[in-house]
Scaffold this motif. Sequence first.
Motif, PDB file in Angstrom:
ATOM      1  N   MET A  26      -4.753   9.757 -16.987  1.00  0.00           N
ATOM      2  CA  MET A  26      -5.341   9.110 -18.157  1.00  0.00           C
ATOM      3  C   MET A  26      -4.303   8.169 -18.754  1.00  0.00           C
ATOM      4  N   LEU A  27      -4.733   6.976 -19.118  1.00  0.00           N
ATOM      5  CA  LEU A  27      -3.889   6.061 -19.882  1.00  0.00           C
ATOM      6  C   LEU A  27      -4.433   6.019 -21.302  1.00  0.00           C
ATOM      7  N   ARG A  28      -3.540   6.245 -22.267  1.00  0.00           N
ATOM      8  CA  ARG A  28      -3.961   6.352 -23.669  1.00  0.00           C
ATOM      9  C   ARG A  28      -3.181   5.371 -24.525  1.00  0.00           C
ATOM     10  N   TRP A  29      -3.899   4.736 -25.476  1.00  0.00           N
ATOM     11  CA  TRP A  29      -3.254   3.810 -26.405  1.00  0.00           C
ATOM     12  C   TRP A  29      -4.163   3.610 -27.611  1.00  0.00           C
ATOM     13  N   ASP A  30      -3.589   3.603 -28.781  1.00  0.00           N
ATOM     14  CA  ASP A  30      -4.307   3.268 -30.026  1.00  0.00           C
ATOM     15  C   ASP A  30      -5.659   3.959 -30.132  1.00  0.00           C
ATOM     16  N   GLY A  31      -5.720   5.225 -29.791  1.00  0.00           N
ATOM     17  CA  GLY A  31      -6.964   5.967 -29.908  1.00  0.00           C
ATOM     18  C   GLY A  31      -7.920   5.773 -28.752  1.00  0.00           C
ATOM     19  N   GLU A  32      -7.557   4.932 -27.789  1.00  0.00           N
ATOM     20  CA  GLU A  32      -8.379   4.704 -26.605  1.00  0.00           C
ATOM     21  C   GLU A  32      -7.812   5.499 -25.434  1.00  0.00           C
ATOM     22  N   ASP A  33      -8.685   5.848 -24.486  1.00  0.00           N
ATOM     23  CA  ASP A  33      -8.175   6.404 -23.232  1.00  0.00           C
ATOM     24  C   ASP A  33      -9.119   6.059 -22.093  1.00  0.00           C
ATOM     25  N   ARG A  34      -8.530   5.930 -20.905  1.00  0.00           N
ATOM     26  CA  ARG A  34      -9.293   5.588 -19.716  1.00  0.00           C
ATOM     27  C   ARG A  34      -8.780   6.413 -18.540  1.00  0.00           C
ATOM     28  N   LEU A  35      -9.713   6.780 -17.673  1.00  0.00           N
ATOM     29  CA  LEU A  35      -9.312   7.353 -16.401  1.00  0.00           C
ATOM     30  C   LEU A  35      -8.482   6.327 -15.641  1.00  0.00           C
ATOM     31  N   ALA A  36      -7.529   6.811 -14.855  1.00  0.00           N
ATOM     32  CA  ALA A  36      -6.660   5.892 -14.127  1.00  0.00           C
ATOM     33  C   ALA A  36      -6.276   6.478 -12.779  1.00  0.00           C
ATOM     34  N   VAL A  37      -6.020   5.580 -11.836  1.00  0.00           N
ATOM     35  CA  VAL A  37      -5.368   5.941 -10.584  1.00  0.00           C
ATOM     36  C   VAL A  37      -3.940   5.425 -10.690  1.00  0.00           C
ATOM     37  N   ILE A  38      -2.986   6.328 -10.560  1.00  0.00           N
ATOM     38  CA  ILE A  38      -1.581   6.022 -10.816  1.00  0.00           C
ATOM     39  C   ILE A  38      -0.820   5.988  -9.501  1.00  0.00           C
ATOM     40  N   ASN A  39       0.027   4.993  -9.353  1.00  0.00           N
ATOM     41  CA  ASN A  39       0.899   4.929  -8.174  1.00  0.00           C
ATOM     42  C   ASN A  39       2.351   4.934  -8.603  1.00  0.00           C
ATOM     43  N   LEU A  40       3.121   5.835  -8.010  1.00  0.00           N
ATOM     44  CA  LEU A  40       4.567   5.875  -8.190  1.00  0.00           C
ATOM     45  C   LEU A  40       5.204   5.623  -6.833  1.00  0.00           C
TER      46      LEU A  40
ATOM     47  N   GLN B 296       8.338   1.472  -8.790  1.00  0.00           N
ATOM     48  CA  GLN B 296       7.447   1.055  -9.877  1.00  0.00           C
ATOM     49  C   GLN B 296       6.503   2.179 -10.260  1.00  0.00           C
ATOM     50  N   VAL B 297       6.054   2.105 -11.513  1.00  0.00           N
ATOM     51  CA  VAL B 297       4.985   2.963 -12.027  1.00  0.00           C
ATOM     52  C   VAL B 297       3.857   2.024 -12.422  1.00  0.00           C
ATOM     53  N   GLU B 298       2.680   2.211 -11.842  1.00  0.00           N
ATOM     54  CA  GLU B 298       1.556   1.344 -12.173  1.00  0.00           C
ATOM     55  C   GLU B 298       0.281   2.160 -12.193  1.00  0.00           C
ATOM     56  N   ALA B 299      -0.676   1.684 -12.983  1.00  0.00           N
ATOM     57  CA  ALA B 299      -1.927   2.423 -13.153  1.00  0.00           C
ATOM     58  C   ALA B 299      -3.105   1.458 -13.126  1.00  0.00           C
ATOM     59  N   HIS B 300      -4.083   1.781 -12.295  1.00  0.00           N
ATOM     60  CA  HIS B 300      -5.351   1.048 -12.293  1.00  0.00           C
ATOM     61  C   HIS B 300      -6.317   1.791 -13.189  1.00  0.00           C
ATOM     62  N   LEU B 301      -6.799   1.116 -14.238  1.00  0.00           N
ATOM     63  CA  LEU B 301      -7.706   1.739 -15.202  1.00  0.00           C
ATOM     64  C   LEU B 301      -9.142   1.572 -14.742  1.00  0.00           C
ATOM     65  N   LEU B 302      -9.888   2.643 -14.757  1.00  0.00           N
ATOM     66  CA  LEU B 302     -11.288   2.592 -14.370  1.00  0.00           C
ATOM     67  C   LEU B 302     -12.128   2.070 -15.545  1.00  0.00           C
ATOM     68  N   ASP B 303     -13.042   1.173 -15.236  1.00  0.00           N
ATOM     69  CA  ASP B 303     -13.995   0.667 -16.237  1.00  0.00           C
ATOM     70  C   ASP B 303     -13.290  -0.011 -17.414  1.00  0.00           C
ATOM     71  N   PHE B 304     -12.288  -0.822 -17.095  1.00  0.00           N
ATOM     72  CA  PHE B 304     -11.558  -1.523 -18.151  1.00  0.00           C
ATOM     73  C   PHE B 304     -11.206  -2.916 -17.660  1.00  0.00           C
ATOM     74  N   THR B 305     -11.386  -3.903 -18.525  1.00  0.00           N
ATOM     75  CA  THR B 305     -11.089  -5.287 -18.149  1.00  0.00           C
ATOM     76  C   THR B 305     -10.207  -5.989 -19.174  1.00  0.00           C
ATOM     77  N   GLY B 306      -9.682  -5.297 -20.157  1.00  0.00           N
ATOM     78  CA  GLY B 306      -8.926  -5.942 -21.230  1.00  0.00           C
ATOM     79  C   GLY B 306      -7.489  -6.243 -20.847  1.00  0.00           C
ATOM     80  N   ASP B 307      -6.730  -6.673 -21.850  1.00  0.00           N
ATOM     81  CA  ASP B 307      -5.329  -7.062 -21.692  1.00  0.00           C
ATOM     82  C   ASP B 307      -4.460  -6.080 -22.477  1.00  0.00           C
ATOM     83  N   LEU B 308      -3.559  -5.408 -21.789  1.00  0.00           N
ATOM     84  CA  LEU B 308      -2.692  -4.421 -22.444  1.00  0.00           C
ATOM     85  C   LEU B 308      -1.228  -4.851 -22.483  1.00  0.00           C
ATOM     86  N   TYR B 309      -0.926  -6.083 -22.085  1.00  0.00           N
ATOM     87  CA  TYR B 309       0.468  -6.510 -22.018  1.00  0.00           C
ATOM     88  C   TYR B 309       1.178  -6.295 -23.353  1.00  0.00           C
TER      89      TYR B 309
END
Length: 313
Positions: free
Chosen positions: A232-246, A258-271
Amino acid sequence: MRRIDGLEALALPGAERPRRSVVTIGKFFALHRGHQALIRATCARARELEAPCVVLTFDRHPLEVLRPGTRMPILAPLAERLEVMEALGVDWAIVIRVTPEFLALTPAEFVERVLAGLLDAQEVFSSANFRFGQGAAGTVETLRELGARYGIRVTEFPPVMHAGEPISSSRVARSLLAGDVALARELLGRPYTLRCRVVRGDGRGRLLGFPTANLVCHEGQLLPADGVYSGMLRWDGEDRLAVINLGVRPTVDGTRHQVEAHLLDFTGDLYGRHVRLAFCHRLRGERRFDSLADLANQIARDVARARELGPCR
């Protein structure tokens, strides 16, 4: 919950201090289920006595002071530990600054100056393997003998067991290094979580059809074994399922970890955002694929498996 940074803050003239407190002491670097049970028992006793529940913990591992240059892996950053303590009902969290001077206190000096003097303790809860004072010379029995001089009762709290073994920070660390994040979650009582910041990557994930959030995480925190996980990736009260690669992404000849996460059902910008990355299940090890198409097909299977497993709490 009141947070006090450094025992010296309690020693200042006019400083407010806990009175007739019930105290537990520990590094609590994982704050696993055993630690939580100890803190709960401490706070329950404090409520019975209508007294403040006090936790004494440390800003760093003593070995980092005793052996300069040593860096002990972090299992839970201090901010996370304090959040859990507050949720457990702690009234005062006192973060000891570990210095050569503090480590030089004898067991007798620690009990007299800290427990009896600064904290006005009436009862202390400790684990069976508790050690304190210069050279870790003090034991639970030492604490009981010294405490009696000041009317401090000492209660020894038994370890919490899991699968026939005591829960410990070292077991949590071993499970993470083996990639067994499900076991780590059972030992911790919560998913193992990294605190990270989202940064720009090279965009390879987007070209494959699976854009990722590239993460720079809390320096020194222990990473699970390389591989692919659901989480799960969580931020500012939001959370999304994720596939994480280490790992180093061997299919694209990567060399940098690297640590990276593909968020399911998300298209926004988290930079630039600060996020929390929670690990739920290990899906597979990292491997090199013969082609990018094979890699994309595997990621699609990883996403489907993450959906099937769902979120963890």
